[in-house]
Design a protein around this motif. Sequence first.
Motif, mmCIF file in Angstrom:
data_model
loop_
_atom_site.group_PDB
_atom_site.id
_atom_site.type_symbol
_atom_site.label_atom_id
_atom_site.label_comp_id
_atom_site.label_asym_id
_atom_site.label_seq_id
_atom_site.Cartn_x
_atom_site.Cartn_y
_atom_site.Cartn_z
ATOM 1 N N LEU A 339 0.683 -1.318 0.016
ATOM 2 C CA LEU A 339 -0.048 -0.367 -0.059
ATOM 3 C C LEU A 339 0.968 1.159 0.063
ATOM 4 C CD1 LEU A 339 -2.203 1.503 0.473
ATOM 5 C CD2 LEU A 339 -2.306 1.308 3.155
ATOM 6 N N TYR A 340 2.322 1.607 1.072
ATOM 7 C CA TYR A 340 2.863 2.415 1.020
ATOM 8 C C TYR A 340 3.714 2.423 -0.632
ATOM 9 C CZ TYR A 340 2.270 2.019 6.219
ATOM 10 O OH TYR A 340 1.299 2.398 7.288
ATOM 11 N N LEU A 341 4.011 1.928 -0.816
ATOM 12 C CA LEU A 341 4.958 1.980 -1.694
ATOM 13 C C LEU A 341 4.350 1.869 -3.694
ATOM 14 C CD1 LEU A 341 8.211 -0.436 -0.132
ATOM 15 C CD2 LEU A 341 7.952 2.806 -0.035
ATOM 16 N N ASN A 342 3.362 1.033 -3.293
ATOM 17 C CA ASN A 342 2.909 0.821 -5.054
ATOM 18 C C ASN A 342 1.600 1.205 -5.062
ATOM 19 O OD1 ASN A 342 5.216 -0.957 -5.252
ATOM 20 N ND2 ASN A 342 4.473 -3.156 -4.531
ATOM 21 N N VAL A 343 0.704 1.445 -4.023
ATOM 22 C CA VAL A 343 -0.445 2.105 -4.429
ATOM 23 C C VAL A 343 -0.570 3.546 -3.632
ATOM 24 C CG1 VAL A 343 -2.941 1.737 -3.646
ATOM 25 C CG2 VAL A 343 -1.756 0.140 -3.199
ATOM 26 N N LEU A 344 -0.033 4.002 -2.742
ATOM 27 C CA LEU A 344 -0.163 4.916 -2.717
ATOM 28 C C LEU A 344 0.543 6.618 -3.449
ATOM 29 C CD1 LEU A 344 0.145 4.966 1.573
ATOM 30 C CD2 LEU A 344 -1.670 5.530 0.235
ATOM 31 N N PRO A 345 2.341 5.854 -3.837
ATOM 32 C CA PRO A 345 2.716 6.817 -5.202
ATOM 33 C C PRO A 345 1.690 6.796 -6.185
ATOM 34 C CG PRO A 345 4.181 5.224 -4.356
ATOM 35 C CD PRO A 345 2.682 4.674 -3.738
ATOM 36 N N ILE A 346 0.881 6.010 -6.478
ATOM 37 C CA ILE A 346 -0.494 6.086 -7.993
ATOM 38 C C ILE A 346 -1.012 6.803 -7.141
ATOM 39 C CG2 ILE A 346 -2.042 4.889 -9.512
ATOM 40 C CD1 ILE A 346 0.243 2.121 -9.421
ATOM 41 N N VAL A 347 -1.558 7.241 -6.594
ATOM 42 C CA VAL A 347 -2.651 7.791 -6.349
ATOM 43 C C VAL A 347 -2.464 9.410 -5.538
ATOM 44 C CG1 VAL A 347 -4.713 8.370 -4.055
ATOM 45 C CG2 VAL A 347 -3.522 5.675 -5.005
ATOM 46 N N GLU A 348 -0.859 8.961 -4.969
ATOM 47 C CA GLU A 348 -0.357 10.737 -5.494
ATOM 48 C C GLU A 348 -0.324 11.460 -6.849
ATOM 49 O OE1 GLU A 348 3.691 12.724 -3.392
ATOM 50 O OE2 GLU A 348 3.236 10.568 -3.394
ATOM 51 N N VAL A 350 -1.845 10.281 -9.661
ATOM 52 C CA VAL A 350 -3.398 10.695 -10.034
ATOM 53 C C VAL A 350 -3.724 11.826 -9.534
ATOM 54 C CG1 VAL A 350 -5.684 9.861 -10.464
ATOM 55 C CG2 VAL A 350 -3.465 8.315 -10.797
ATOM 56 N N SER A 351 -3.529 12.007 -8.315
ATOM 57 C CA SER A 351 -4.528 13.705 -7.942
ATOM 58 C C SER A 351 -3.475 15.051 -8.321
ATOM 59 C CB SER A 351 -3.949 13.171 -6.119
ATOM 60 O OG SER A 351 -5.037 11.985 -5.481
ATOM 61 N N MET A 352 -2.087 14.143 -8.069
ATOM 62 C CA MET A 352 -1.443 15.547 -8.818
ATOM 63 C C MET A 352 -2.051 16.261 -10.020
ATOM 64 S SD MET A 352 2.722 16.220 -9.202
ATOM 65 C CE MET A 352 2.369 14.739 -10.625
ATOM 66 N N TYR A 353 -2.167 14.953 -11.120
ATOM 67 C CA TYR A 353 -2.779 15.398 -12.282
ATOM 68 C C TYR A 353 -4.125 15.634 -12.729
ATOM 69 C CZ TYR A 353 1.489 13.664 -14.845
ATOM 70 O OH TYR A 353 2.978 13.924 -15.090
ATOM 71 N N ALA A 354 -5.127 15.377 -11.448
ATOM 72 C CA ALA A 354 -5.932 15.450 -11.164
ATOM 73 C C ALA A 354 -6.580 16.732 -10.764
ATOM 74 C CB ALA A 354 -7.703 14.496 -10.533
ATOM 75 N N GLY A 359 -7.180 22.093 -11.667
ATOM 76 C CA GLY A 359 -7.520 23.957 -11.687
ATOM 77 C C GLY A 359 -7.043 24.906 -12.998
ATOM 78 N N THR A 360 -6.721 23.872 -14.110
ATOM 79 C CA THR A 360 -6.912 24.762 -15.444
ATOM 80 C C THR A 360 -8.740 24.694 -15.555
ATOM 81 O OG1 THR A 360 -5.252 23.221 -15.875
ATOM 82 C CG2 THR A 360 -5.813 24.177 -17.683
ATOM 83 N N PHE A 361 -9.372 23.830 -15.471
ATOM 84 C CA PHE A 361 -10.577 23.582 -15.648
ATOM 85 C C PHE A 361 -11.375 25.099 -14.982
ATOM 86 C CE2 PHE A 361 -15.663 22.817 -14.774
ATOM 87 C CZ PHE A 361 -16.047 22.770 -16.037
ATOM 88 N N LEU A 362 -10.560 25.139 -13.697
ATOM 89 C CA LEU A 362 -11.222 25.934 -13.072
ATOM 90 C C LEU A 362 -11.501 27.660 -13.113
ATOM 91 C CD1 LEU A 362 -11.301 24.404 -9.548
ATOM 92 C CD2 LEU A 362 -13.247 25.114 -10.760
ATOM 93 N N ILE A 363 -10.202 27.786 -13.643
ATOM 94 C CA ILE A 363 -8.564 29.047 -14.313
ATOM 95 C C ILE A 363 -9.813 28.754 -15.795
ATOM 96 C CG2 ILE A 363 -7.576 30.208 -15.431
ATOM 97 C CD1 ILE A 363 -5.649 28.405 -13.088
#
Length: 429
Positions: A339-348, A350-354, A359-363
């Motif tokens: 979870l720490y090393l495989n899943v959470l980095p992907i979630v991070e 994806v969250s960053m790009y999302a 943010g781009t859409f709101l601007i």
Amino acid sequence: MSHDEVQFNENGTLTAIPKHPLVWVPEMSEGNQEDDLLVLPHIALLSITQVTSTSSFVTRLGLNIVIRQTNTQPLVEMTAKEFMFGYDSTLMSLGYQFLPSWINFEKLGLIDRMYDFEGDYETVFTGENDIAKSGLIDTYRGSHTLTQWEGQCGNVHNASDATKFSGNIQENDTLLFFRKSMCRAYEMIRVNSTTRSGLDGYIYHFAPNSNDNGNIRPENSCFCTETPCLPSGLLDVRGCYYGFPIATSYPHFFGADPKVRESVDGTNPDYEKHHSYFIIEPKSGLPLEVAARFQINMVLGNLESMAHVEQFSHMTLPLLWTETRLFGLPDSLQSRFRLYLNVLPIVETVSMYASFVLGTFLIWLSCWQYLKKIKNMTRTRKTWIDEFVEEPDTIKRASLTNRELETYYDSLVTPLNQDIVEHRSDEEI
């Protein structure tokens, strides 16, 4: 392993007393029992005669008299537990009584001396100041180095006991592995990569010729404390074992000078069975699999002047070899670190790009709303002007010049000025 009397320090370290209690596990012993009788070397006799063999004639004579009177033999029948954890010996009892500064125990067992942590304490990094150092050793017994060695050979600073290695490991980084029973820290180099328990790991081996005494690796010359130096593959660790002639090697003298095996029958070094390796997850420093294998030997010199041990002269006598093993992570740790090393980095990620897309859409939405508002204001102003121009009593601004506007303004203001002047005149009168 356990750690007692844990104390946190202000410099981002903690100090504790290490212990390694050993428990016999019957179901893992392949049918063998602790009380099985074996014929094994008399470690006390061989050690004391080796130490005394270079002493004065009077000292050797006195010891030989004791050996003959007690009929102490170099090979004795004892149980497996006695060999490991201590057996009764007249020589050890005499040594304990008459030489307490040298021998402070009445029974001698091979394993219990290897795991004797009396008076030890170690200080390790918590990771508070540098997360990559979390779990690494800062000092052992208050020092960065072991007192048994000089120079870099005694260094244990930033070494790991294989509980946790440094974090954020780069491919070319050299790691250090230390256990007290080995009497030194070993360099580890990366040789490959693999996957264990769903986690990526680097494979490490001990550096080539780690047990050399300076013949092949000049930097290892500080491991040679007696002349002549031991052959390559044998490490003289008597300084860690009460002066007893103990030397460590890899099992079955794997990788040692071939002449070491000349006086020993039955050795069969095998790479797969006898080499050591470590598989480490590089981001966290978490060990995924460990096999640390070492052999304990007695290196004996000229014993021809000592009673009952003459046939052991100039012999390297293997006693046992051990394997410190981690076969894999417990299921709970596997799930947690996946979870720490495989899943959470992907979630991070994806969250960053999302967040970026959102943010781009709101601007864009804000800009569109703003432009829409400006457009509406412009349209409203134009409508007002058009209505103003279309009034019948107003002047169409499209046909007026600046001069005409000025004349029109004066025609509106002049009557007002005249009224003000006439009103003031009436007040004066």
